[in-house]
Design a protein around this motif. Structure first.
Motif, PDB file in Angstrom:
ATOM      1  N   ILE A  87       0.871  -1.101   0.022  1.00 53.36           N
ATOM      2  CA  ILE A  87       0.014   0.122  -0.055  1.00 53.36           C
ATOM      3  C   ILE A  87       0.713   1.254  -0.020  1.00 53.36           C
ATOM      4  N   GLY A  88       1.904   1.164   0.689  1.00 58.27           N
ATOM      5  CA  GLY A  88       2.856   2.390   0.961  1.00 58.27           C
ATOM      6  C   GLY A  88       3.519   2.640  -0.250  1.00 58.27           C
ATOM      7  N   PHE A  89       4.153   1.473  -0.885  1.00 60.61           N
ATOM      8  CA  PHE A  89       4.960   2.141  -2.214  1.00 60.61           C
ATOM      9  C   PHE A  89       4.059   2.384  -3.298  1.00 60.61           C
ATOM     10  N   ILE A  90       2.824   1.759  -3.317  1.00 63.69           N
ATOM     11  CA  ILE A  90       1.966   2.153  -4.529  1.00 63.69           C
ATOM     12  C   ILE A  90       1.607   3.654  -4.177  1.00 63.69           C
ATOM     13  N   ALA A  91       1.432   4.074  -2.977  1.00 62.92           N
ATOM     14  CA  ALA A  91       0.774   5.357  -2.868  1.00 62.92           C
ATOM     15  C   ALA A  91       2.051   6.622  -3.342  1.00 62.92           C
ATOM     16  N   VAL A  92       3.371   6.246  -3.215  1.00 63.51           N
ATOM     17  CA  VAL A  92       4.209   7.078  -3.617  1.00 63.51           C
ATOM     18  C   VAL A  92       4.635   6.919  -4.957  1.00 63.51           C
ATOM     19  N   GLY A  93       4.055   5.963  -5.589  1.00 64.63           N
ATOM     20  CA  GLY A  93       4.305   5.865  -7.207  1.00 64.63           C
ATOM     21  C   GLY A  93       5.521   4.959  -7.538  1.00 64.63           C
ATOM     22  N   VAL A  94       6.182   4.155  -6.504  1.00 63.50           N
ATOM     23  CA  VAL A  94       6.867   3.012  -6.991  1.00 63.50           C
ATOM     24  C   VAL A  94       6.289   2.158  -7.816  1.00 63.50           C
ATOM     25  N   ALA A  95       4.967   1.905  -7.535  1.00 60.80           N
ATOM     26  CA  ALA A  95       4.499   0.806  -8.302  1.00 60.80           C
ATOM     27  C   ALA A  95       2.831   1.380  -8.789  1.00 60.80           C
ATOM     28  N   PRO A  96       2.306   0.937  -9.830  1.00 55.68           N
ATOM     29  CA  PRO A  96       1.110   1.137 -10.199  1.00 55.68           C
ATOM     30  C   PRO A  96      -0.063   0.202  -9.243  1.00 55.68           C
ATOM     31  N   PRO A  97      -1.130   0.821  -8.945  1.00 57.82           N
ATOM     32  CA  PRO A  97      -2.216  -0.170  -8.449  1.00 57.82           C
ATOM     33  C   PRO A  97      -2.544  -1.422  -9.097  1.00 57.82           C
ATOM     34  N   SER A  98      -2.521  -2.575  -8.325  1.00 56.11           N
ATOM     35  CA  SER A  98      -2.459  -3.854  -8.834  1.00 56.11           C
ATOM     36  C   SER A  98      -1.176  -3.997  -9.732  1.00 56.11           C
ATOM     37  N   PRO A  99       0.120  -4.007  -9.036  1.00 50.36           N
ATOM     38  CA  PRO A  99       1.286  -4.121 -10.032  1.00 50.36           C
ATOM     39  C   PRO A  99       1.440  -5.390 -10.496  1.00 50.36           C
ATOM     40  N   THR A 100       2.148  -5.591 -11.585  1.00 51.91           N
ATOM     41  CA  THR A 100       2.572  -6.956 -12.191  1.00 51.91           C
ATOM     42  C   THR A 100       3.407  -7.419 -11.319  1.00 51.91           C
ATOM     43  N   PHE A 101       4.351  -6.761 -10.364  1.00 49.08           N
ATOM     44  CA  PHE A 101       5.095  -7.551  -9.540  1.00 49.08           C
ATOM     45  C   PHE A 101       4.897  -6.989  -8.344  1.00 49.08           C
ATOM     46  N   ASN A 102       5.258  -7.733  -7.128  1.00 43.73           N
ATOM     47  CA  ASN A 102       4.835  -7.374  -5.897  1.00 43.73           C
ATOM     48  C   ASN A 102       6.068  -6.998  -5.243  1.00 43.73           C
ATOM     49  N   VAL A 103       5.861  -5.698  -4.801  1.00 48.16           N
ATOM     50  CA  VAL A 103       6.891  -4.825  -4.051  1.00 48.16           C
ATOM     51  C   VAL A 103       7.366  -5.627  -2.942  1.00 48.16           C
ATOM     52  N   ASN A 104       6.274  -6.225  -2.087  1.00 50.28           N
ATOM     53  CA  ASN A 104       6.520  -6.677  -0.709  1.00 50.28           C
ATOM     54  C   ASN A 104       7.186  -8.153  -1.017  1.00 50.28           C
ATOM     55  N   ARG A 105       7.100  -8.750  -2.152  1.00 52.52           N
ATOM     56  CA  ARG A 105       7.478  -9.997  -2.441  1.00 52.52           C
ATOM     57  C   ARG A 105       6.559 -11.218  -2.094  1.00 52.52           C
ATOM     58  N   VAL A 106       5.956 -10.818  -0.853  1.00 53.56           N
ATOM     59  CA  VAL A 106       5.182 -11.808  -0.071  1.00 53.56           C
ATOM     60  C   VAL A 106       3.602 -11.242  -0.092  1.00 53.56           C
ATOM     61  N   ASP A 107       2.842 -12.210  -0.520  1.00 57.63           N
ATOM     62  CA  ASP A 107       1.409 -11.410  -0.763  1.00 57.63           C
ATOM     63  C   ASP A 107       0.271 -11.917   0.208  1.00 57.63           C
ATOM     64  N   ARG A 108       0.776 -12.811   1.280  1.00 58.43           N
ATOM     65  CA  ARG A 108      -0.141 -13.156   2.176  1.00 58.43           C
ATOM     66  C   ARG A 108       0.528 -13.602   3.512  1.00 58.43           C
ATOM     67  N   ASN A 109      -0.336 -13.608   4.371  1.00 56.50           N
ATOM     68  CA  ASN A 109       0.311 -14.433   5.681  1.00 56.50           C
ATOM     69  C   ASN A 109       0.269 -15.756   5.533  1.00 56.50           C
ATOM     70  N   ASP A 110       1.162 -16.451   6.574  1.00 57.34           N
ATOM     71  CA  ASP A 110       1.364 -17.822   6.209  1.00 57.34           C
ATOM     72  C   ASP A 110       0.336 -18.793   6.864  1.00 57.34           C
ATOM     73  N   ILE A 111      -0.736 -18.213   7.547  1.00 53.16           N
ATOM     74  CA  ILE A 111      -1.610 -18.762   8.015  1.00 53.16           C
ATOM     75  C   ILE A 111      -2.908 -18.108   7.898  1.00 53.16           C
ATOM     76  N   THR A 112      -4.061 -18.190   7.829  1.00 59.27           N
ATOM     77  CA  THR A 112      -5.261 -17.404   7.194  1.00 59.27           C
ATOM     78  C   THR A 112      -5.770 -16.860   8.846  1.00 59.27           C
ATOM     79  N   TYR A 113      -6.397 -15.740   8.784  1.00 62.46           N
ATOM     80  CA  TYR A 113      -6.761 -15.069   9.891  1.00 62.46           C
ATOM     81  C   TYR A 113      -8.123 -15.584  10.293  1.00 62.46           C
ATOM     82  N   ASN A 114      -8.685 -15.307  11.398  1.00 61.92           N
ATOM     83  CA  ASN A 114     -10.008 -15.405  11.828  1.00 61.92           C
ATOM     84  C   ASN A 114     -10.879 -14.203  11.260  1.00 61.92           C
ATOM     85  N   ASN A 115     -12.011 -14.722  10.939  1.00 59.50           N
ATOM     86  CA  ASN A 115     -13.124 -13.399  10.560  1.00 59.50           C
ATOM     87  C   ASN A 115     -14.131 -13.181  11.777  1.00 59.50           C
ATOM     88  N   VAL A 116     -13.799 -13.752  12.805  1.00 60.36           N
ATOM     89  CA  VAL A 116     -14.560 -13.522  14.169  1.00 60.36           C
ATOM     90  C   VAL A 116     -13.411 -13.053  15.312  1.00 60.36           C
TER      91      VAL A 116
END
Length: 508
Positions: free
Chosen positions: A450-479
């Motif tokens: 979110i931070g890098f997109i906001a300052v112009g390093v990458a466009p929204p929905s970039p074709t590469f992932n600045v963070n490199r990791v795009d998910r947590n290693d275990i899913t969160y609870n929705n409750v």
């Protein structure tokens, strides 16, 4: 504060989606602005002194709107004790009895001043069923079937805690909200019900969508306090995800290298933290339209405490007993922007001092600009979020979307994940503001991207992932308590593969 309607040129690399929704990042949230900074990563080691004090070392703070059973809440969370290796023995990671864990809430006009209105103080007391053993578990722990202040048999290390509400507008007023107990840590065979198929050899259970499916260690330690507050305090998965190693290797290529890209690695994968989650009914906030949330940890000052005072679990109005040693609001400020000379000072001060002492780091972040080769896209962008350093939450929207639910995007506003405010429309876009950070912070918000997109390093929905990791290693609870199940000591899985993949770009 940001109140800019700067036109976006073609060279800004913003899509129409960004023009429609992303500009809401600059939305003025009543008395304060919510914007975004160029984020690096969080190693949870923000300042020199606090790295030597794990139990008081804050890792992350969360704040977002939620709803359950017809009640709306400001959900707040504070995580401490970074990098808990679940396979270590004896597994004695815990909250510290000598630390006051405080979640602070500012309301309306006080948000912009960094002035606290309400403080929720957590104090812990640790006992052992049997001190004649090295074991934290005397055998397999059979959890309680319902919430109970009685500890299950075989849970040797036992923590109770109290929650006290301090009205900072009237320091003489404090309200004892109630008591809870912490569940056991996830060791493995002796805590099988945390884990898949109730098998201590298996990985931790994934997140659930309904409360009845929570593991029983968790569900039996969720407590309802006075005035409808809900609370949980215990071990959880570290919910932050990022390739921190690459960032601190000063590898800012962001996927642009030729040849084989660097293998992504979630630096927090497989580790646990200790987390306090507090649901604050909106009815207890006096009709406020905006809240600002931050947290502190404070240690007893041994020169001002006598032996008789050590067992006092309630706040007695004398803050001189404690010395603040840790502070956290939005992610990354102390670690990424503040110079070494002032890092410890940040942890010992309050947000009311940010404008005078720390604004220079948000106004002119020399080191970050040099390393990233960029200038914030909107003048004053960094200062608007970090000065004062509170997580700002618009309390007039509907509940925030949660990770894995329809409409949720880890990229927040850049993935089209927005909420509609009832009280503001500063950019004439229909009142839409970010659905996650920097309008609050949810479990699953990818603050790095979110931070890098906001300052112009990458466009929204970039074709590469600045963070490199795009998910947590275990899913969160929705409750409640939302944070993911703590990892199993027999299935650490700290080398969980990460993905370069990103969701397809939303339609303009």
């Amino acid at each position: 504060m940001i109140n800019s309607t700067r036109s976006l040129s073609k060279t800004d690399h913003r899509s129409k989606r960004w023009q429609a929704h992303g500009i809401a990042l600059g939305a003025v949230l009543l008395a304060s602005a919510a914007a975004i900074a160029p984020a690096g990563a969080s190693s949870h080691m923000d300042a020199p002194l606090i790295t030597l004090d794990a139990a008081a070392n804050t890792t992350d703070v969360y704040a977002f709107l939620s709803a359950a059973n017809g009640i709306e809440y400001l959900t707040t969370a504070l995580a401490v004790f970074p990098f808990e290796e679940p396979g270590i023995g004896p597994n004695t990671f815990r909250f510290d009895d000598r630390v006051a864990y405080d979640i602070h809430v500012s309301l309306d006009n006080d948000v912009g001043k960094g002035k606290t209105d309400l403080t929720y103080r957590f104090r812990f007391k640790t006992t052992y069923a049997n001190t004649g053993t090295i074991l934290s578990f005397l055998g397999p722990v059979a959890p309680n079937s319902t919430p109970s202040l009685s500890f299950p048999a075989n849970q040797n290390q036992r923590q109770t805690y109290t929650v006290t509400l301090i009205d900072d507008r009237h320091p003489e007023r404090s309200t004892f909200l109630g008591t809870g107990i912490a569940p056991p840590n996830n060791q493995g065979l002796v805590t099988p019900f945390y884990n898949q198929n109730n098998d201590g050899d298996q990985p931790a259970k994934p997140g659930v969508a309904v409360s009845s499916e929570l593991d029983p260690y968790t569900s039996s330690t969720i407590f309802t306090l006075k005035n409808g507050y809900q609370v949980y305090a215990g071990q959880r998965d570290d919910g932050f995800y990022a390739d921190v190693q690459s960032i601190f290797d000063r590898d800012f290529s962001f996927g642009k290298k030729t040849g084989t890209p660097t293998k992504p690695f979630d630096s927090q994968a497989g580790f646990n933290v200790h987390t306090i989650v507090l649901n604050i009914p909106l009815s207890q906030l006096g009709g406020a339209k905006i809240a600002g949330v931050y947290a502190t940890t404070s240690r007893r000052d041994p020169g001002l405490v006598d032996d008789d005072d050590r067992d006092d679990r309630r706040f007695d109005g004398d803050d001189r007993r404690f010395k603040q040693v840790g502070r956290q609001g939005n992610p990354l400020f102390c670690e990424i922007f503040i110079a070494e000379v002032d890092k410890d000072r940040y942890n010992e001060t309050k947000p009311t001092e940010d404008a005078e002492v720390f604004a220079k780091y948000a106004t002119d972040p020399v080191e970050v600009d040099r390393d990233l080769g960029l200038t914030p896209a909107i003048p004053g962008l960094l200062k608007s979020i970090y000065i004062p350093d509170l997580i700002k939450v618009d309390l007039t929207t509907g509940p925030a979307r949660l990770s894995g639910t329809p409409g949720f995007s880890r990229l927040g506003v850049f993935g089209g994940d927005v909420l509609k405010s009832q009280v503001q429309d500063p950019f004439k876009n229909g009142g839409f503001i970010p659905g996650g950070w920097p309008n609050g912070r949810r479990f699953g918000d990818d603050v790095v991207n979110i931070g890098f997109i906001a300052v112009g390093v990458a466009p929204p929905s970039p074709t590469f992932n600045v963070n490199r990791v795009d998910r947590n290693d275990i899913t969160y609870n929705n409750v409640f308590p939302y944070a993911a199940t703590p990892h199993n000591g027999r299935n650490i899985n700290a080398s969980t593969p990460a993905s370069f993949s990103v969701p397809p770009a939303p339609a303009p």
